[in-house]
Design a protein around this motif. Structure first.
Motif, PDB file in Angstrom:
ATOM      1  N   UNK A  83       0.868  -1.181   0.000  1.00 52.04           N
ATOM      2  CA  UNK A  83       0.000   0.000   0.000  1.00 52.04           C
ATOM      3  C   UNK A  83       0.907   1.234   0.000  1.00 52.04           C
ATOM      4  N   UNK A  84       1.135   1.816  -1.178  1.00 55.08           N
ATOM      5  CA  UNK A  84       2.083   2.926  -1.288  1.00 55.08           C
ATOM      6  C   UNK A  84       1.608   4.181  -0.568  1.00 55.08           C
ATOM      7  N   UNK A  85       0.302   4.408  -0.502  1.00 52.96           N
ATOM      8  CA  UNK A  85      -0.200   5.581   0.229  1.00 52.96           C
ATOM      9  C   UNK A  85       0.122   5.463   1.714  1.00 52.96           C
ATOM     10  N   UNK A  86       0.007   4.244   2.237  1.00 51.63           N
ATOM     11  CA  UNK A  86       0.388   4.009   3.630  1.00 51.63           C
ATOM     12  C   UNK A  86       1.898   4.178   3.806  1.00 51.63           C
ATOM     13  N   UNK A  87       2.667   3.686   2.827  1.00 52.81           N
ATOM     14  CA  UNK A  87       4.125   3.835   2.879  1.00 52.81           C
ATOM     15  C   UNK A  87       4.530   5.301   2.841  1.00 52.81           C
ATOM     16  N   UNK A  88       3.776   6.111   2.107  1.00 48.53           N
ATOM     17  CA  UNK A  88       4.052   7.552   2.059  1.00 48.53           C
ATOM     18  C   UNK A  88       3.847   8.172   3.431  1.00 48.53           C
ATOM     19  N   UNK A  89       2.734   7.799   4.090  1.00 47.76           N
ATOM     20  CA  UNK A  89       2.447   8.342   5.430  1.00 47.76           C
ATOM     21  C   UNK A  89       3.517   7.922   6.432  1.00 47.76           C
ATOM     22  N   UNK A  90       4.098   6.751   6.227  1.00 49.10           N
ATOM     23  CA  UNK A  90       5.136   6.253   7.127  1.00 49.10           C
ATOM     24  C   UNK A  90       6.527   6.753   6.759  1.00 49.10           C
ATOM     25  N   UNK A  91       6.616   7.557   5.710  1.00 45.50           N
ATOM     26  CA  UNK A  91       7.900   8.101   5.299  1.00 45.50           C
ATOM     27  C   UNK A  91       8.800   7.111   4.585  1.00 45.50           C
ATOM     28  N   UNK A  92       8.214   6.040   4.025  1.00 48.01           N
ATOM     29  CA  UNK A  92       9.001   5.014   3.353  1.00 48.01           C
ATOM     30  C   UNK A  92       8.954   5.115   1.832  1.00 48.01           C
ATOM     31  N   UNK A 128       8.358   8.099  -1.526  1.00 47.59           N
ATOM     32  CA  UNK A 128       8.230   9.507  -1.912  1.00 47.59           C
ATOM     33  C   UNK A 128       6.868   9.759  -2.554  1.00 47.59           C
ATOM     34  N   UNK A 129       6.205  10.812  -2.092  1.00 48.25           N
ATOM     35  CA  UNK A 129       4.892  11.140  -2.633  1.00 48.25           C
ATOM     36  C   UNK A 129       4.989  11.579  -4.087  1.00 48.25           C
ATOM     37  N   UNK A 130       6.027  12.381  -4.429  1.00 45.89           N
ATOM     38  CA  UNK A 130       6.165  12.849  -5.811  1.00 45.89           C
ATOM     39  C   UNK A 130       6.445  11.688  -6.763  1.00 45.89           C
ATOM     40  N   UNK A 131       7.201  10.690  -6.312  1.00 45.70           N
ATOM     41  CA  UNK A 131       7.457   9.520  -7.153  1.00 45.70           C
ATOM     42  C   UNK A 131       6.183   8.710  -7.357  1.00 45.70           C
ATOM     43  N   UNK A 132       5.381   8.623  -6.322  1.00 42.42           N
ATOM     44  CA  UNK A 132       4.129   7.867  -6.432  1.00 42.42           C
ATOM     45  C   UNK A 132       3.249   8.436  -7.536  1.00 42.42           C
ATOM     46  N   UNK A 133       3.097   9.759  -7.553  1.00 44.16           N
ATOM     47  CA  UNK A 133       2.217  10.354  -8.556  1.00 44.16           C
ATOM     48  C   UNK A 133       2.827  10.303  -9.959  1.00 44.16           C
ATOM     49  N   UNK A 134       4.138  10.263 -10.053  1.00 46.55           N
ATOM     50  CA  UNK A 134       4.796  10.079 -11.349  1.00 46.55           C
ATOM     51  C   UNK A 134       4.589   8.657 -11.871  1.00 46.55           C
ATOM     52  N   UNK A 135       4.691   7.688 -10.982  1.00 41.86           N
ATOM     53  CA  UNK A 135       4.512   6.289 -11.389  1.00 41.86           C
ATOM     54  C   UNK A 135       3.048   5.964 -11.678  1.00 41.86           C
ATOM     55  N   UNK A 136       2.153   6.562 -10.920  1.00 44.58           N
ATOM     56  CA  UNK A 136       0.737   6.203 -10.959  1.00 44.58           C
ATOM     57  C   UNK A 136      -0.041   6.987 -12.014  1.00 44.58           C
ATOM     58  N   UNK A 137       0.592   7.281 -13.137  1.00 52.82           N
ATOM     59  CA  UNK A 137      -0.100   7.995 -14.218  1.00 52.82           C
ATOM     60  C   UNK A 137      -1.305   7.187 -14.693  1.00 52.82           C
ATOM     61  N   UNK A 138      -1.088   5.897 -14.912  1.00 54.07           N
ATOM     62  CA  UNK A 138      -2.183   4.988 -15.249  1.00 54.07           C
ATOM     63  C   UNK A 138      -2.171   3.838 -14.248  1.00 54.07           C
ATOM     64  N   UNK A 139      -3.148   3.763 -13.351  1.00 47.04           N
ATOM     65  CA  UNK A 139      -3.187   2.648 -12.385  1.00 47.04           C
ATOM     66  C   UNK A 139      -3.918   1.434 -12.961  1.00 47.04           C
ATOM     67  N   UNK A 140      -3.361   0.264 -12.726  1.00 45.79           N
ATOM     68  CA  UNK A 140      -4.017  -1.003 -13.084  1.00 45.79           C
ATOM     69  C   UNK A 140      -4.071  -1.850 -11.814  1.00 45.79           C
ATOM     70  N   UNK A 141      -5.265  -2.248 -11.411  1.00 45.55           N
ATOM     71  CA  UNK A 141      -5.463  -3.034 -10.191  1.00 45.55           C
ATOM     72  C   UNK A 141      -5.885  -4.448 -10.569  1.00 45.55           C
ATOM     73  N   UNK A 142      -5.039  -5.424 -10.253  1.00 40.52           N
ATOM     74  CA  UNK A 142      -5.349  -6.819 -10.560  1.00 40.52           C
ATOM     75  C   UNK A 142      -6.191  -7.390  -9.421  1.00 40.52           C
TER      76      UNK A 142
END
Length: 408
Positions: A158-167, A169-183
């Motif tokens: 859960x990357x959003x949880x990892x962001x809150x825990x400081x593990x 980067x929030x800016x990297x998350x939004x760069x990677x998550x341009x198109x989300x695919x959930x299996x």
């Protein structure tokens, strides 16, 4: 995108299932494949995330370029920057020659970063630079190099949880998550479970040159109702084990049940709390340690009552049910993994030397354990699973103890 395209993709990449949730994510992958958008694939472990980057790559304009899959969680933190970005000769101990990294080798192609949530923070900053400016710097170099790669990331974290825990980067998350695919997990694709089972059963029958296994109607129902915490990977492993071990090719409910995991977190509140902030145990060893620490605390409280019990005097405590006697055993060796004891124990070196012989004379570990198991089986009318839960031991341990004490 037409349905026929989805079916063709399934056949090409060996995807089994007709779940609408799965079909929708496949359609999404086909639609964004011709673009250069960055994709983040999320889903539980074992759902088959590694197939989707291949679908995207082989349906893009980069299909003739290199495709590199990197498991970020399998690379040690000290060498991951060198693996991804390369290094110069002499940049660190053991760097005997210049080395190209994956981002240089994958130029004009696609790089799949599996378990991207496991990247160290320093490496995340380097990856962000690649995403923003398409450039990187080798370890030990000051020269900026350009790269033209498409990045597809995947994670079961859960990357959003990892962001809150400081593990992460929030800016990297939004760069990677341009198109989300959930299996979707297998428990949300119940109509596909039996189809996958038949495919795996056929594959293993061919591999091991034996007739395929098949299920009774009751076993089919049990198969589809099981939660499958390990998803497709767990289903495949169980099917392979049954294909090898079962002499009778027809699998009924009883035989199938013996292969399915009996560990249900909700049934073990004493071991693992259901609170959202509860500690997550990664291994059986950690669970065992936690139980032993809790037992140590209880033992310290019980030690205060032992003198009164030995002198046949009522302890100075409020009225409570009679305190049961506990067997004495040596402290476990933490170098070895052991099964959790069926009941709390008092360790031999926790009792004072002058009281120890008297306790050993009164108590017998084997007799006490046998009596506990016998009473639990009587309470539950011989139902071993319920008795095992009552005793807080595994069903496998209970079977072994029943045989050992001749309680069949």
């Amino acid at each position: 995108m037409a349905t026929v395209d989805v079916q063709q993709i399934k056949q090409r990449f060996g995807i089994i299932g007709n779940s609408p949730l799965l079909n929708r994510e496949i359609e999404k992958a086909i639609l964004i494949a011709p673009t250069d958008l960055t994709v983040l694939i999320t889903g539980e472990s074992g759902v088959g995330k590694e197939v989707f980057p291949q679908i995207i790559h082989h349906n893009s304009s980069r299909k003739h370029g290199p495709y590199i899959a990197v498991n970020c969680g399998a690379i040690p933190e000290g060498t991951i920057d060198s693996e991804l970005f390369g290094h110069e000769k002499g940049s660190f101990t053991g760097a005997l020659a210049e080395r190209k990294g994956y981002f240089e080798v994958a130029n004009k192609g696609t790089i799949f970063l599996d378990e991207v949530g496991e990247l160290p923070m320093a490496t995340q900053a380097r990856l962000l630079r690649v995403l923003e400016y398409k450039e990187f710097i080798k370890v030990g170099s000051s020269k900026v190099q350009q790269t033209d790669v498409r990045i597809v990331g995947a994670t079961n974290v859960d990357l959003l949880k990892a962001i809150r825990q400081g593990k992460f980067r929030e800016d990297l998350y939004y760069r990677l998550n341009t198109v989300p695919i959930l299996i979707p997990p297998l428990r949300d694709r119940r109509e596909d479970i039996y189809l996958l089972f038949r495919k795996f059963a056929g594959d293993f029958a061919e591999k091991y040159r034996m007739p395929p296994i098949y299920l009774t109607e009751g076993a089919k129902d049990m198969l589809t109702k099981y939660r499958w915490p390990g998803n497709i990977r767990e289903l495949k492993n169980i099917t392979e084990r049954m294909s090898i071990f079962e002499q009778d090719r027809e699998i009924n409910e009883e035989r199938l049940k013996s292969y399915l995991s009996t560990l249900d977190i909700e049934q073990l509140p004493a071991i693992i709390s259901s609170d959202s902030d509860a500690k997550s145990f990664a291994t059986e060893r950690e669970i065992l340690y936690q139980i032993l620490f809790d037992m140590k605390r209880d033992i310290n409280e019980l030690k205060k009552l032992v003198p009164g019990l030995l002198n046949n005097a009522a302890p100075n405590v409020p009225e409570t049910p009679s305190i049961p006697s506990f067997p004495v055993m040596n402290k476990p060796n933490f170098a070895e993994e052991r099964e959790v004891p069926a009941a709390p124990f008092i360790y031999a070196d926790e009792v004072s030397e002058e009281k120890e012989p008297e306790i050993e004379k009164q108590l017998s570990l084997a007799e006490n354990e046998k009596d506990l198991i016998k009473k639990a089986l009587e309470r539950h009318n011989g139902k071993r699973r319920r008795a095992a839960l009552d005793l807080k031991i595994s069903e496998r341990t209970l079977y072994r103890k029943i045989k050992e004490y001749n309680l069949e």
